[in-house]
Design an enzyme around this catalytic site. Structure first.
Site, short mmCIF file in Angstrom:
data_model
loop_
_atom_site.label_atom_id
_atom_site.label_comp_id
_atom_site.label_asym_id
_atom_site.label_seq_id
_atom_site.Cartn_x
_atom_site.Cartn_y
_atom_site.Cartn_z
N GLY A 1 105.98 -46.99 20.00
CA GLY A 1 106.79 -47.93 19.20
C GLY A 1 108.28 -47.78 19.47
O GLY A 1 109.00 -48.76 19.67
N ARG A 2 108.77 -46.54 19.51
CA ARG A 2 110.22 -46.34 19.69
C ARG A 2 110.66 -46.49 21.15
O ARG A 2 111.82 -46.33 21.47
CB ARG A 2 110.62 -44.97 19.13
CG ARG A 2 109.83 -43.80 19.66
CD ARG A 2 110.07 -42.54 18.83
NE ARG A 2 109.17 -41.45 19.19
CZ ARG A 2 107.94 -41.29 18.72
NH1 ARG A 2 107.43 -42.18 17.86
NH2 ARG A 2 107.19 -40.27 19.08
N GLU B 1 104.79 -52.70 5.49
CA GLU B 1 106.03 -53.45 5.24
C GLU B 1 106.03 -54.77 6.01
O GLU B 1 106.35 -55.83 5.48
CB GLU B 1 107.25 -52.63 5.71
CG GLU B 1 107.55 -51.39 4.89
CD GLU B 1 106.86 -50.15 5.42
OE1 GLU B 1 105.77 -50.28 6.03
OE2 GLU B 1 107.40 -49.05 5.23
N GLU C 1 112.06 -38.98 15.68
CA GLU C 1 110.62 -39.24 15.58
C GLU C 1 109.91 -38.63 16.80
O GLU C 1 108.75 -38.23 16.72
CB GLU C 1 110.34 -40.75 15.48
CG GLU C 1 109.00 -41.05 14.84
CD GLU C 1 108.72 -42.55 14.63
OE1 GLU C 1 108.64 -43.28 15.63
OE2 GLU C 1 108.57 -42.97 13.48
N LYS D 1 102.57 -42.73 3.81
CA LYS D 1 101.93 -44.05 3.80
C LYS D 1 100.68 -44.02 2.92
O LYS D 1 100.43 -44.92 2.13
CB LYS D 1 101.51 -44.46 5.22
CG LYS D 1 102.66 -44.79 6.16
CD LYS D 1 102.12 -45.25 7.51
CE LYS D 1 103.20 -45.37 8.56
NZ LYS D 1 102.73 -45.69 9.89
N HIS E 1 137.90 -41.95 9.67
CA HIS E 1 138.48 -42.05 8.33
C HIS E 1 137.44 -41.74 7.27
O HIS E 1 137.63 -42.10 6.10
CB HIS E 1 139.07 -43.45 8.13
CG HIS E 1 140.15 -43.73 9.13
ND1 HIS E 1 141.46 -43.36 8.91
CD2 HIS E 1 140.11 -44.26 10.38
CE1 HIS E 1 142.18 -43.69 9.98
NE2 HIS E 1 141.38 -44.22 10.88
N LYS F 1 103.49 -53.25 16.67
CA LYS F 1 102.57 -52.72 17.68
C LYS F 1 101.13 -52.75 17.15
O LYS F 1 100.23 -53.21 17.82
CB LYS F 1 102.99 -51.29 18.05
CG LYS F 1 102.06 -50.64 19.06
CD LYS F 1 102.54 -49.27 19.48
CE LYS F 1 101.45 -48.58 20.29
NZ LYS F 1 101.82 -47.25 20.76
O1 F6P Z 1 105.67 -45.33 10.66
C1 F6P Z 1 106.26 -45.07 11.89
C2 F6P Z 1 105.93 -46.12 12.90
O2 F6P Z 1 104.62 -45.99 13.30
C3 F6P Z 1 106.89 -46.07 14.08
O3 F6P Z 1 106.51 -45.13 15.01
C4 F6P Z 1 106.83 -47.48 14.56
O4 F6P Z 1 107.89 -47.78 15.42
C5 F6P Z 1 106.87 -48.23 13.26
O5 F6P Z 1 106.10 -47.43 12.37
C6 F6P Z 1 106.34 -49.63 13.29
O6 F6P Z 1 105.02 -49.69 13.72
P1 F6P Z 1 104.37 -51.05 14.17
O7 F6P Z 1 105.14 -51.58 15.32
O8 F6P Z 1 102.96 -50.74 14.52
O9 F6P Z 1 104.45 -52.02 13.01
#
Ligand code: F6P
Length: 515
Positions: free
Chosen positions: A257-258, A206, A343, A483, A374, A200
């Site tokens: 995002g979610r 990452e 979240e 972060k 199990h 987003k």
């Molecule tokens: O760190 C949490 C978050 O902001 C989530 O809310 C989001 O889904 C995810 O990181 C990834 O964010 P982006 O789509 O901006 O890379």
């Protein structure tokens, strides 16, 4: 802007407390079924594509009535209307919350002019998806994204495997742990691979690290056509272009995002199941949106579920809920729902920033059945804590292996029955106290449409409990501190500088540097 009364400041909340103390705390499911031959009918219902049996929950008609009163006194309907009207209900980020618009059909009345842009982007994305599906040189699609830019597409592509075009393999890389990307890249050829960089913000550490490494690998392995082999799914199209990706599909800041797998973030799903399948997925969710928006509270499934969540969390004080999808294709569903619920509702202050005196999001966790039986079901049956369990069963199987499906369904039914009924044994060790609550969902088939409806139901359920708790379900400030600290620590791992760190962090950092 809609105003909400905080749930604990309403007469219904006080009344619920009295009702709980005066007997509801000792509610017994077995007695309730004996006393009411119609309990199943009263506490089950069909919503679009989803049947839900709530009758094996620790709730009586009076508690549910009071919960509806609570919803009214808290202004739930006004809050729902505010979301659907495009008000900026995500106040801490000053944003509207309009993921529902991503699944609204063309031409429907909606807030602003966004719907036309939504459909323009959707059409372009689906045309691209169809072109790639027909391009047999592309055999592997690698989605690079994390959180909401990973979990939804990954969950849905796995769940809808039956609908996935043959000849394409889907990979999901989320972790900054290079083992993951490295493992996926082994065995890929640049000319046969399409990378989707899903973010987003297009700033997530990452994802950016993985995207840079994927691009480097592509170029070092002889790939030249970045435009043909990389696409970006983002609200930050500028940053994607700067990164060197010219094929972009955008979305907007009013998509959390979610809540984003219905947007360009859903491109892997569209690539997997095709344009028609993706439209059916959106249509399933839209039918649930309409149900949530316009059905009276008493027959509104997401509302009933959200109210039950409040009842369990704040009166029974259950701290966790488990979900057991009885379908192996839904193995990533618990992880997906974890982000959606925890979240969204893992918050400790109300909309005014005041510390809340009551609990909010439960811990959500789970594994597919029968596997969980199990592993940890022991604790669900005989542990000291009560954990409400959610079953999700799919009536029709799509394989034809004889005997498997009836065994699977029988297990789901039997577990729910055992949790409720229990079994007496004077010796103690074999005693099942029973009276352990569960909800049972049934989908007729696992299709794009039913999956879309189920997920939208869950989104609105989380909205409901969040609205009653008076929190902002649409921000996530709690992820920021870690972060920032990671950025400070990373260079210290090479320099060894521990100045200003607490003794534990310093000790661990030194331990990780020792050879
Ligand atoms: O760190 C949490 C978050 O902001 C989530 O809310 C989001 O889904 C995810 O990181 C990834 O964010 P982006 O789509 O901006 O890379």
């Amino acid at each position: 802007m809609s105003t909400l009364a905080r749930c604990d400041r309403t007469p219904a909340w006080q009344e619920l407390g009295r009702h709980f103390a005066s007997g509801a705390a000792r509610f017994d499911l077995r007695q309730a079924f004996d006393a009411d031959a119609k309990r199943f009918e009263r506490f089950s219902q069909q919503a679009p594509n989803v049947f839900a049996d709530l009758s094996k929950n620790l709730i009586d008609a009076r508690a549910e009535e009071l919960l509806f009163a609570l919803a009214r006194q808290c202004g739930l309907q006004a809050r729902i209307d505010a979301m659907f009207a495009g008000e900026r209900i995500n106040a801490t980020e000053d944003r509207a919350v309009m993921h529902f618009l991503l699944r609204a059909p063309k031409g429907q009345q909606g807030p602003g002019t966004e719907l036309a842009v939504v459909h323009e982007t959707l059409d372009a994305m689906l045309a691209y998806a169809e072109r790639i599906r027909g391009d047999h040189t592309i055999t592997d699609v690698v989605n690079i994204g994390i959180g909401g830019s990973d979990l939804g597409p990954q969950m849905a592509v796995l769940a809808l495997d039956e609908f996935v075009a043959p000849g394409k393999h889907f990979h999901f890389v989320s972790n900054v742990d290079g083992h993951e990307l490295d493992g996926v890249l082994q065995g890929l050829a640049p000319e046969h691979t399409l990378f989707l960089i899903a973010s987003k913000t297009f700033t997530t550490a990452e994802t950016m690290a993985n995207a840079r490494s994927a691009k480097r690998w592509f170029e070092q392995s002889g790939g030249t056509d970045i435009a043909g082999h990389f696409a970006a799914l983002t609200t930050n199209v500028e940053a994607a272009r700067e990164f060197g990706i010219s094929t972009t599909f955008g979305f907007w800041d009013w998509v959390g995002g979610r809540y984003s797998m219905w947007s360009a973030i859903g491109l892997p799903i569209a690539l997997a199941i095709g344009a028609e399948g993706f439209r059916a997925f959106l249509a399933g969710a839209h039918a649930m949106d309409e149900h949530f928006r316009s059905t009276p509270l008493e027959q509104n499934l997401p509302v009933r579920l959200g109210l039950l969540d409040v009842w369990y969390r704040n009166f029974h004080r259950f701290t966790s809920r488990s979900i057991a999808p009885y379908h192996s294709g839904l193995k990533r569903l618990p992880a997906y729902l974890q982000q959606l619920e925890m979240e969204s509702n893992g918050k400790q202050v109300d909309l005014d920033g005041q510390l809340l005196p009551y609990g909010t999001s439960p811990v959500l966790w789970g594994e597919p059945g029968t596997n969980g039986q199990h592993a940890y079901f022991q604790m669900l049956h005989q542990g000291t804590d009560v954990v409400p369990l959610e079953f999700l069963a799919v009536r029709d199987a799509t394989h034809d292996l004889p005997g498997h499906h009836p065994k699977l369904l029988a297990n789901a039914l039997a577990q729910a029955q055992a949790l409720m009924q229990g079994k007496k044994d004077e010796g103690g060790h074999r005693n099942f106290s029973g009276n352990r609550p569960s909800t049972f969902f049934v989908l007729e088939r696992l299709t794009p449409e039913s999956l879309g409806a189920f997920i939208a139901m869950y989104e609105h359920r989380v909205f409901t409990s969040g609205a009653l708790w008076g929190i902002n379900s649409f921000d996530q400030w709690g992820v920021e501190l870690g972060k920032v600290l990671a950025k400070d620590i990373e260079p210290r791992l090479s320099s060894g500088d521990v100045a200003g760190l607490d003794a534990s962090t310093a000790g661990l950092l030194q331990r990780l540097r020792q050879r």
